[in-house]
Design an enzyme around this catalytic site. Structure first.
Site, short mmCIF file in Angstrom:
data_model
loop_
_atom_site.label_atom_id
_atom_site.label_comp_id
_atom_site.label_asym_id
_atom_site.label_seq_id
_atom_site.Cartn_x
_atom_site.Cartn_y
_atom_site.Cartn_z
N LYS A 43 -6.57 1.67 -0.76
CA LYS A 43 -5.92 2.96 -0.48
C LYS A 43 -4.47 2.95 -0.96
CE LYS A 43 -4.96 1.26 4.22
NZ LYS A 43 -5.46 1.26 5.61
N TYR A 264 29.92 1.27 0.56
CA TYR A 264 30.00 2.49 1.38
C TYR A 264 30.26 2.15 2.83
CZ TYR A 264 28.12 5.47 -2.34
OH TYR A 264 27.93 6.17 -3.50
C1 LIG Z 1 -5.88 -0.02 5.93
C2 LIG Z 1 -7.15 -0.35 6.65
C3 LIG Z 1 -7.74 -1.61 6.48
C4 LIG Z 1 -7.07 -2.74 5.72
O1 LIG Z 1 -6.08 -3.29 6.55
P1 LIG Z 1 -5.16 -4.55 6.11
O2 LIG Z 1 -4.40 -4.86 7.33
O3 LIG Z 1 -4.31 -4.05 5.00
O4 LIG Z 1 -6.07 -5.63 5.68
C5 LIG Z 1 -8.98 -1.83 7.07
N1 LIG Z 1 -9.58 -0.88 7.83
C6 LIG Z 1 -9.01 0.33 8.04
C7 LIG Z 1 -9.71 1.33 8.89
C8 LIG Z 1 -7.77 0.63 7.47
O5 LIG Z 1 -7.21 1.82 7.70
#
Ligand SMILES: *Cc1c(COP(=O)(O)O)cnc(C)c1O
Length: 376
Positions: A43, A264
């Site tokens: 994702k 800054y």
């Molecule tokens: C993002 C996600 C994962 C992967 O999680 P990681 O901690 O990056 O391994 C797995 N299952 C769901 C439902 C997620 O949203």
């Protein structure tokens, strides 16, 4: 092997080791053994690293199952991987059922209305549609709640026309060594799995994979660990191969006297005569401003602390204690890499490595390295 160009440049260089991603997937597959399948969570454009270059190598290495968050991410991935099994975490929200079916994407259904919607699509097409049922076991985020789950058990007809390929849940704190919540969720998941024994079972994210074999079930869903993140940052050295190297050039060196201030807001006052290096990276590159005055970079393996505020295009690092002559204009400093792992960079900025990865900016020269890359 793609060579990292050494030409002088004002631009920071982001190198992504695609072989390391493939190796990390292999390491997880090995860890869960032949009893479980290792999917890949890709994702958010493969956690910001660029799915276009990563999907092919993962597929060729044997990874057949993928998870994305959004329908649109699934549609893009489908273009590159025609044969892959692609799941979409957001599920079949209102008005999306036809696109799911059209692109052969599998929704992770999160509620009874989503189940009904997907079932209606199956009826319309006159064919059974693959479906992942997501049950909430203690995160209060997505997935069927207890009442909905009970309703589903009372009314098995709700699943008519659907081919349940996976029953899944998601862990809230598998990366926290002392938390008991993962074991609690595991027990709940095992119970509801007995009540709904169809398809395969899936619970573990990256941290779950490394927590205990009981979490593996039939399919694991690692994301972060594939990209080199430490799946269990509180426990020992990182078992994953590092993936990301971020280097940025020194633009200028300058001396500051005791009592003078840096950057800054004059937030840092020099306590001694100092040699400072101004480096071409800033929060516009996703180098989070919250790391001001706390983080560091590495130069030739030496630590150089960030002093003063991180600005949009620049940071200032203190190189007073580094060997004389080591740092000159054009010297490349390591912002993320072997000496600056993403989990440490994240801790300095008060966040997690996931946010560091997905914030990586668009202003870098990106290089994809590795023999598993596409020929093109
Ligand atoms: C993002 C996600 C994962 C992967 O999680 P990681 O901690 O990056 O391994 C797995 N299952 C769901 C439902 C997620 O949203």
């Amino acid at each position: 092997m793609t060579e990292i160009p050494t030409t002088a440049s004002q631009t920071a260089t982001l190198t992504i080791d695609v072989d390391a991603i493939v190796a990390n997937h292999g390491l997880i597959a090995e860890r869960v053994g032949p009893g479980a399948t290792a999917a890949a969570v890709v994702k958010a454009d493969a956690y910001g690293l660029g799915l276009a270059r990563i999907a092919g190598p993962l597929w060729r290495s044997g990874c057949r199952e993928y998870f994305v968050a959004r329908l649109d991410e699934g549609i893009v991935l489908r273009e590159w991987l025609q044969e892959a099994t692609i799941h979409v975490f957001d599920g079949v929200t209102s008005g999306t059922a036809r696109e799911f079916a059209e692109y052969g994407l599998i929704p992770v259904v999160n509620s009874l209305p989503q189940i009904e919607r997907w079932q209606a699509e199956a009826r319309r097409l006159g064919q059974a549609l693959p479906t992942v049922i997501h049950v909430d076991t203690g995160m209060l985020r997505l997935g069927l709640d207890d009442d909905e789950f009970t309703t589903l058990l009372d009314r098995p007809d709700l699943l008519n026309g659907l081919d349940v390929t996976i029953v899944a849940s998601h862990l809230a704190s598998a990366d926290e060594a002392v938390s008991e919540q993962p074991e609690h969720q595991l027990r709940r998941f095992a119970l509801l799995r007995k009540a709904l024994p169809m398809g395969r079972a899936s619970l573990a994210n990256s941290a779950g994979v490394f927590r205990h074999a009981d979490f593996h079930f039939d399919l694991v869903r690692p994301g972060y660990a594939l990209y080199g993140g430490h799946p269990q940052p509180e426990t020992g050295p990182n078992p994953m191969r590092p993936v990301v190297t971020l280097g940025a050039p020194v633009l200028q060196l300058r001396r500051g006297e005791r009592g003078e201030t840096v950057g800054y807001g004059a937030s840092h006052r020099l306590e001694r005569p100092s040699l400072l290096a101004t480096v071409a990276i800033g929060y516009a590159d996703g180098f989070l401003r919250s790391g001001s005055g706390r983080g560091a970079v590495a130069i030739g393996g030496h630590r150089a602390p960030i002093v003063g505020r991180i600005s949009m295009d620049l940071i200032t690092v203190d190189v007073t204690d580094l060997p004389r002559g080591l740092v000159t204009e054009g010297t490349r400093v390591e912002v993320i890499g072997r000496h600056r792992p993403i989990d440490e960079v994240a801790a300095d900025a008060g966040t997690i490595g996931y946010e560091i990865l997905t914030s990586l900016g668009a202003r870098y020269r990106r290089h994809y390295a590795g023999s598993s890359l596409d020929e093109s």
